[in-house]
Design a protein around this motif. Structure first.
Motif, PDB file in Angstrom:
ATOM      1  N   LEU A   1     -32.860   9.581  34.261  1.00  0.00           N
ATOM      2  CA  LEU A   1     -32.923  11.033  34.315  1.00  0.00           C
ATOM      3  C   LEU A   1     -31.544  11.681  34.358  1.00  0.00           C
ATOM      4  O   LEU A   1     -31.413  12.877  34.122  1.00  0.00           O
ATOM      5  CB  LEU A   1     -33.730  11.480  35.541  1.00  0.00           C
ATOM      6  CG  LEU A   1     -35.224  11.116  35.528  1.00  0.00           C
ATOM      7  CD1 LEU A   1     -35.890  11.557  36.824  1.00  0.00           C
ATOM      8  CD2 LEU A   1     -35.920  11.774  34.334  1.00  0.00           C
ATOM      9  N   TRP A   2     -30.520  10.896  34.630  1.00  0.00           N
ATOM     10  CA  TRP A   2     -29.166  11.462  34.716  1.00  0.00           C
ATOM     11  C   TRP A   2     -28.693  11.915  33.342  1.00  0.00           C
ATOM     12  O   TRP A   2     -28.980  11.291  32.314  1.00  0.00           O
ATOM     13  CB  TRP A   2     -28.191  10.430  35.271  1.00  0.00           C
ATOM     14  CG  TRP A   2     -28.296  10.234  36.760  1.00  0.00           C
ATOM     15  CD1 TRP A   2     -29.373  10.470  37.554  1.00  0.00           C
ATOM     16  CD2 TRP A   2     -27.268   9.725  37.607  1.00  0.00           C
ATOM     17  NE1 TRP A   2     -29.095  10.143  38.857  1.00  0.00           N
ATOM     18  CE2 TRP A   2     -27.796   9.680  38.923  1.00  0.00           C
ATOM     19  CE3 TRP A   2     -25.968   9.295  37.396  1.00  0.00           C
ATOM     20  CZ2 TRP A   2     -27.063   9.233  40.009  1.00  0.00           C
ATOM     21  CZ3 TRP A   2     -25.230   8.845  38.476  1.00  0.00           C
ATOM     22  CH2 TRP A   2     -25.774   8.815  39.783  1.00  0.00           C
ATOM     23  N   LYS A   3     -27.928  13.022  33.360  1.00  0.00           N
ATOM     24  CA  LYS A   3     -27.321  13.531  32.132  1.00  0.00           C
ATOM     25  C   LYS A   3     -25.808  13.568  32.307  1.00  0.00           C
ATOM     26  O   LYS A   3     -25.274  13.211  33.363  1.00  0.00           O
ATOM     27  CB  LYS A   3     -27.877  14.909  31.806  1.00  0.00           C
ATOM     28  CG  LYS A   3     -29.372  14.913  31.464  1.00  0.00           C
ATOM     29  CD  LYS A   3     -29.850  16.295  31.113  1.00  0.00           C
ATOM     30  CE  LYS A   3     -31.288  16.273  30.622  1.00  0.00           C
ATOM     31  NZ  LYS A   3     -32.236  15.806  31.649  1.00  0.00           N
ATOM     32  N   SER A   4     -25.118  14.007  31.265  1.00  0.00           N
ATOM     33  CA  SER A   4     -23.656  13.977  31.300  1.00  0.00           C
ATOM     34  C   SER A   4     -23.098  14.831  32.429  1.00  0.00           C
ATOM     35  O   SER A   4     -22.073  14.491  33.028  1.00  0.00           O
ATOM     36  CB  SER A   4     -23.087  14.436  29.958  1.00  0.00           C
ATOM     37  OG  SER A   4     -23.585  15.707  29.621  1.00  0.00           O
ATOM     38  N   ASN A   5     -23.754  15.956  32.741  1.00  0.00           N
ATOM     39  CA  ASN A   5     -23.276  16.799  33.836  1.00  0.00           C
ATOM     40  C   ASN A   5     -23.318  16.061  35.173  1.00  0.00           C
ATOM     41  O   ASN A   5     -22.445  16.247  36.033  1.00  0.00           O
ATOM     42  CB  ASN A   5     -24.099  18.082  33.923  1.00  0.00           C
ATOM     43  CG  ASN A   5     -23.715  19.080  32.852  1.00  0.00           C
ATOM     44  OD1 ASN A   5     -22.615  19.001  32.309  1.00  0.00           O
ATOM     45  ND2 ASN A   5     -24.611  20.001  32.536  1.00  0.00           N
ATOM     46  N   ASP A   6     -24.352  15.231  35.364  1.00  0.00           N
ATOM     47  CA  ASP A   6     -24.445  14.450  36.604  1.00  0.00           C
ATOM     48  C   ASP A   6     -23.290  13.456  36.692  1.00  0.00           C
ATOM     49  O   ASP A   6     -22.734  13.232  37.774  1.00  0.00           O
ATOM     50  CB  ASP A   6     -25.786  13.706  36.653  1.00  0.00           C
ATOM     51  CG  ASP A   6     -26.974  14.646  36.595  1.00  0.00           C
ATOM     52  OD1 ASP A   6     -27.020  15.565  37.428  1.00  0.00           O
ATOM     53  OD2 ASP A   6     -27.827  14.461  35.724  1.00  0.00           O
ATOM     54  N   LEU A   7     -22.936  12.860  35.577  1.00  0.00           N
ATOM     55  CA  LEU A   7     -21.839  11.895  35.565  1.00  0.00           C
ATOM     56  C   LEU A   7     -20.507  12.589  35.839  1.00  0.00           C
ATOM     57  O   LEU A   7     -19.666  12.080  36.590  1.00  0.00           O
ATOM     58  CB  LEU A   7     -21.791  11.170  34.221  1.00  0.00           C
ATOM     59  CG  LEU A   7     -23.065  10.422  33.811  1.00  0.00           C
ATOM     60  CD1 LEU A   7     -22.885   9.777  32.442  1.00  0.00           C
ATOM     61  CD2 LEU A   7     -23.442   9.364  34.840  1.00  0.00           C
ATOM     62  N   ARG A   8     -20.309  13.752  35.225  1.00  0.00           N
ATOM     63  CA  ARG A   8     -19.062  14.476  35.476  1.00  0.00           C
ATOM     64  C   ARG A   8     -18.943  14.901  36.935  1.00  0.00           C
ATOM     65  O   ARG A   8     -17.866  14.875  37.524  1.00  0.00           O
ATOM     66  CB  ARG A   8     -18.980  15.697  34.558  1.00  0.00           C
ATOM     67  CG  ARG A   8     -18.665  15.355  33.113  1.00  0.00           C
ATOM     68  CD  ARG A   8     -18.218  16.582  32.356  1.00  0.00           C
ATOM     69  NE  ARG A   8     -19.305  17.544  32.215  1.00  0.00           N
ATOM     70  CZ  ARG A   8     -20.171  17.538  31.208  1.00  0.00           C
ATOM     71  NH1 ARG A   8     -20.072  16.607  30.272  1.00  0.00           N
ATOM     72  NH2 ARG A   8     -21.116  18.438  31.136  1.00  0.00           N
ATOM     73  N   GLN A   9     -20.096  15.286  37.524  1.00  0.00           N
ATOM     74  CA  GLN A   9     -20.077  15.696  38.927  1.00  0.00           C
ATOM     75  C   GLN A   9     -19.739  14.517  39.830  1.00  0.00           C
ATOM     76  O   GLN A   9     -18.985  14.653  40.803  1.00  0.00           O
ATOM     77  CB  GLN A   9     -21.437  16.285  39.315  1.00  0.00           C
ATOM     78  CG  GLN A   9     -21.483  16.805  40.754  1.00  0.00           C
ATOM     79  CD  GLN A   9     -22.823  17.459  41.082  1.00  0.00           C
ATOM     80  OE1 GLN A   9     -23.685  17.576  40.224  1.00  0.00           O
ATOM     81  NE2 GLN A   9     -22.985  17.874  42.332  1.00  0.00           N
ATOM     82  N   LEU A  10     -20.272  13.324  39.501  1.00  0.00           N
ATOM     83  CA  LEU A  10     -19.998  12.139  40.304  1.00  0.00           C
ATOM     84  C   LEU A  10     -18.506  11.819  40.304  1.00  0.00           C
ATOM     85  O   LEU A  10     -17.939  11.434  41.332  1.00  0.00           O
ATOM     86  CB  LEU A  10     -20.802  10.955  39.753  1.00  0.00           C
ATOM     87  CG  LEU A  10     -20.534   9.588  40.390  1.00  0.00           C
ATOM     88  CD1 LEU A  10     -20.952   9.586  41.862  1.00  0.00           C
ATOM     89  CD2 LEU A  10     -21.271   8.494  39.627  1.00  0.00           C
ATOM     90  N   PHE A  11     -17.860  11.973  39.139  1.00  0.00           N
ATOM     91  CA  PHE A  11     -16.451  11.602  39.017  1.00  0.00           C
ATOM     92  C   PHE A  11     -15.496  12.790  39.168  1.00  0.00           C
ATOM     93  O   PHE A  11     -14.298  12.650  38.917  1.00  0.00           O
ATOM     94  CB  PHE A  11     -16.215  10.926  37.654  1.00  0.00           C
ATOM     95  CG  PHE A  11     -16.686   9.503  37.592  1.00  0.00           C
ATOM     96  CD1 PHE A  11     -15.814   8.456  37.871  1.00  0.00           C
ATOM     97  CD2 PHE A  11     -18.001   9.200  37.281  1.00  0.00           C
ATOM     98  CE1 PHE A  11     -16.245   7.147  37.818  1.00  0.00           C
ATOM     99  CE2 PHE A  11     -18.446   7.885  37.230  1.00  0.00           C
ATOM    100  CZ  PHE A  11     -17.562   6.853  37.498  1.00  0.00           C
ATOM    101  N   SER A  12     -15.995  13.929  39.569  1.00  0.00           N
ATOM    102  CA  SER A  12     -15.143  15.115  39.677  1.00  0.00           C
ATOM    103  C   SER A  12     -13.945  14.922  40.612  1.00  0.00           C
ATOM    104  O   SER A  12     -12.871  15.477  40.339  1.00  0.00           O
ATOM    105  CB  SER A  12     -15.980  16.322  40.122  1.00  0.00           C
ATOM    106  OG  SER A  12     -16.616  16.058  41.368  1.00  0.00           O
TER     107      SER A  12
END
Length: 643
Positions: A466-477
């Protein structure tokens, strides 16, 4: 010149002469598909992974059109003469044993693209030139020779019968006729032959087609009914591919010999036709000329796979094979992506790049344009883009424009006196083919080891679907901007924009209480036995080999490879299109490039990774080359080593 099955034989000497007289040769292909989407290409594939992914993704597609342009320097007019050849290619069903009835795949988007370019599918399918790999040709030739030897020793003549109704082709007694229907059929055929012998002067009669059982009955009974008067043969109709029995008037030894000779000539002629376009590939290989293409990896893939032999499952063996078939290749897309051209070209898409290379500071080459494309304006010429021969012509024109630019660094511009300066001038680009969607390995090195960049700042991430690119960017922010390269719905590569933040990634993960994802370094993932390389599905064994540069014979190349090539129905191929162009990582204007997010995820991954990715080794090599040629007395001309 369009070349089909109808005019292939008569134009073959013309094509061979053009290859022999050429300075270099440009090629291009049009294919039935580009990818079956079995594996997703990522920005951080290793060269081995990329090769095996492409190998697996392109299986079963086929090359439908092969474009070739030969560029020959004419001293009397001081310009290049270009001969363009457009080959339509398609397998056709053959009665020869060993010739595969090929099955190939088509990709809807690829066929739609070709349709938009007015590709003539009817012409390709109806008039396409056939082909056989060398191993298939050898198998068919062996079967024909065996058939000829058997026919020579036991011809279907009543003189060879033993007096008890036994055919020379039978090892036991004749097949008994047990039912009245078969008996009536045999008597009807005998009556027809009797009428043919008594009431006509024709030399032969072709019987109606029947099944194999009835043909066997007729072969055993017809000669015995007309001893010393007829010969009985089998023939396959070229249009319907049905087998017929042919009864020939007379049974003399001289007639038998004549019919044997006629059959032999026909079989050998049919075999030569079946080999078809493979003769062109063989000629290209034997010529040892420089082969130039644009984004040409798939062109090389499909040409070898379709006309030479199955691709091996090991990258180094593939390199060896390419080195034998095409010992010198040059990719203009890669050339345009490297110094000094990358700073002057905003795109390396073939049409746009060639248009830019016609403008200052570049100098267009002086070329005799092939008649079909000599239509005046450049705009009118470019309407032919995506026809294989025209793309090959444009590729050659772009190559010469870039060579002219490199030549401008020379202070003395006299005519060429040796090949050495040109060889050193283009050597950084030779035997390297462009790799699309590769962030830090821009090319595959066909004649040496591949680049091995440091990827300590790259991490492999597994996460919920269910994760999208925005979730990944938020994780690595906390560690800044990232580059995302999708592997599938639940895996991707994460590349840090700021490489100094690499050491902080572990603390980022350890400080996160969410255990729904798994993060590993690039090295950890690659060393994990569960992350094995993709495997090609052809199941063939390919013995490692590295033939010497003196190897000239096309057949010996394949024999040296020791490939176990079982009859297969797979072929290959479609071409690169502008929509799929991905600017080289050498080009800083596209430093933020990231492949599309998987289909089910509706967002795009649009990370800002504005880094300048360069290869110090290549830049140094080119700078040194530029310095070398500044004081050279030579200019570009006909390279001696390419003749």
């Amino acid at each position: 010149m369009d070349i089909t099955r109808a005019n292939f034989t008569e134009t073959l000497p013309i094509v061979s002469k053009a290859i022999d007289e050429s300075s270099f040769i440009c090629i291009d292909g049009e294919f039935t598909g580009l990818t079956n989407h079995r594996y997703n290409l990522t920005s951080y594939d290793s060269p081995e992974q990329r090769y095996l992914k492409l190998h697996s993704n392109t299986e079963n597609f086929m090359l439908l059109q092969f474009g070739m342009c030969t560029f020959s320097w004419k001293e009397d007019v001081q310009k290049y003469q270009v001969d363009a050849f457009n080959f339509y290619i398609f397998p056709f069903r053959s009665s020869f044993p060993g010739v595969p009835d090929r099955i190939f795949s088509c990709q809807a988007s690829s066929l739609d693209f070709l349709t938009l370019q007015d590709f003539d599918f009817n012409k390709a399918i109806k008039e396409g030139i056939p082909f056989l790999r060398p191993s298939e040709e050898a198998s068919v030739r062996s079967a024909i020779e065996e058939k000829q030897a058997y026919r020579q020793s036991t011809y279907r003549s009543p003189a060879k019968f033993d007096g008890v109704g036994r055919s020379p082709l039978s090892k036991g007694p004749s097949t008994p006729i047990t039912d009245q229907k078969t008996k009536d059929f045999t008597e009807k055929v005998v009556a027809k032959i009797k009428n043919f012998l008594e009431n006509t002067e024709d030399s032969e009669i072709v019987l109606e087609p029947c099944n194999s059982y009835l043909r066997k009955i007729l072969f055993e009974n017809i000669p015995a009914a007309f001893p010393g008067k007829i010969l009985v043969e089998s023939r396959t109709d070229e249009q319907t591919h049905q087998r017929h029995i042919v009864v020939v008037r007379g049974a003399s030894a001289s007639l038998q010999k004549e019919r044997n000779l006629q059959a032999k000539v026909k079989e050998e002629s049919d075999l030569e036709e079946a080999v078809g376009f493979s003769k062109i590939v063989r000629k290209l290989s034997q010529s040892q000329k420089l082969i130039v293409g644009h984004n040409m990896l798939l062109d090389v893939f499909y040409t070898i796979q379709q006309f030479v032999c199955p691709l091996p499952n090991v990258l180094e063996e593939f390199k060896s094979l390419v080195g034998c078939v095409f010992p010198k290749v040059l990719d203009t897309k890669l050339m345009g992506s490297m110094l000094p051209f990358r700073e002057l070209l905003s795109t390396t898409a073939l049409g746009d790049m060639n248009a830019r290379l016609r403008e200052p500071p570049f100098q267009p080459p002086d070329i005799t344009v092939p008649g079909k494309y000599n239509v005046g304006s450049t705009k009118s010429q470019d309407s032919n883009l995506h026809e294989a021969a025209y793309d090959a012509y444009v590729t050659g024109s772009a190559f010469l424009s870039m060579v002219n630019y490199l030549k401008s660094f020379q202070t003395n511009k006299k005519n060429l006196t040796s090949f050495s300066s040109l060889c050193s001038l283009i050597s950084p680009y030779v035997n390297k083919v462009f790799l699309m969607r590769s962030f830090d390995i821009p090319y595959l090195n066909l004649s040496g080891p591949d680049l091995s960049p440091c990827r300590d700042h790259v991490f492999h991430l597994e996460f919920p679907a269910l994760w999208k690119s925005n979730d990944l960017r938020q994780l690595f922010s906390p560690v800044g901007q990232i580059h995302i390269s999708w592997i599938n719905e639940t895996q991707c590569w994460i590349g840090l924009h700021n490489k100094t933040q690499t050491k902080n990634v572990k603390s980022l993960v350890s400080g996160n209480s969410n255990d729904s994802f798994r993060l590993r370094t690039y090295k950890e993932y690659q060393s994990d036995s569960t992350s094995a390389l993709p495997t090609a599905t052809n199941g063939r064994q390919f013995s490692p080999f590295r033939p010497s540069s003196a190897t000239k014979s096309f057949i010996s190349i394949v024999e040296a490879a020791q490939i176990t090539d079982t009859p297969t129905t797979t072929s290959s191929a479609q071409r690169k299109r502008p929509q799929s162009e991905v600017t080289s990582p050498f080009n800083t204007s596209d430093a933020s490039h990231s492949p599309d997010e998987p289909e089910l995820k509706k967002q795009k991954s649009i990370e800002d990774c504005a880094t300048t990715t360069t290869n110090t080794q290549d830049e140094t090599e080119i700078k040194q080359t530029t310095t070398k040629v500044k004081n050279s007395t030579s200019t570009f001309h006909v390279p001696d080593e390419w003749e």
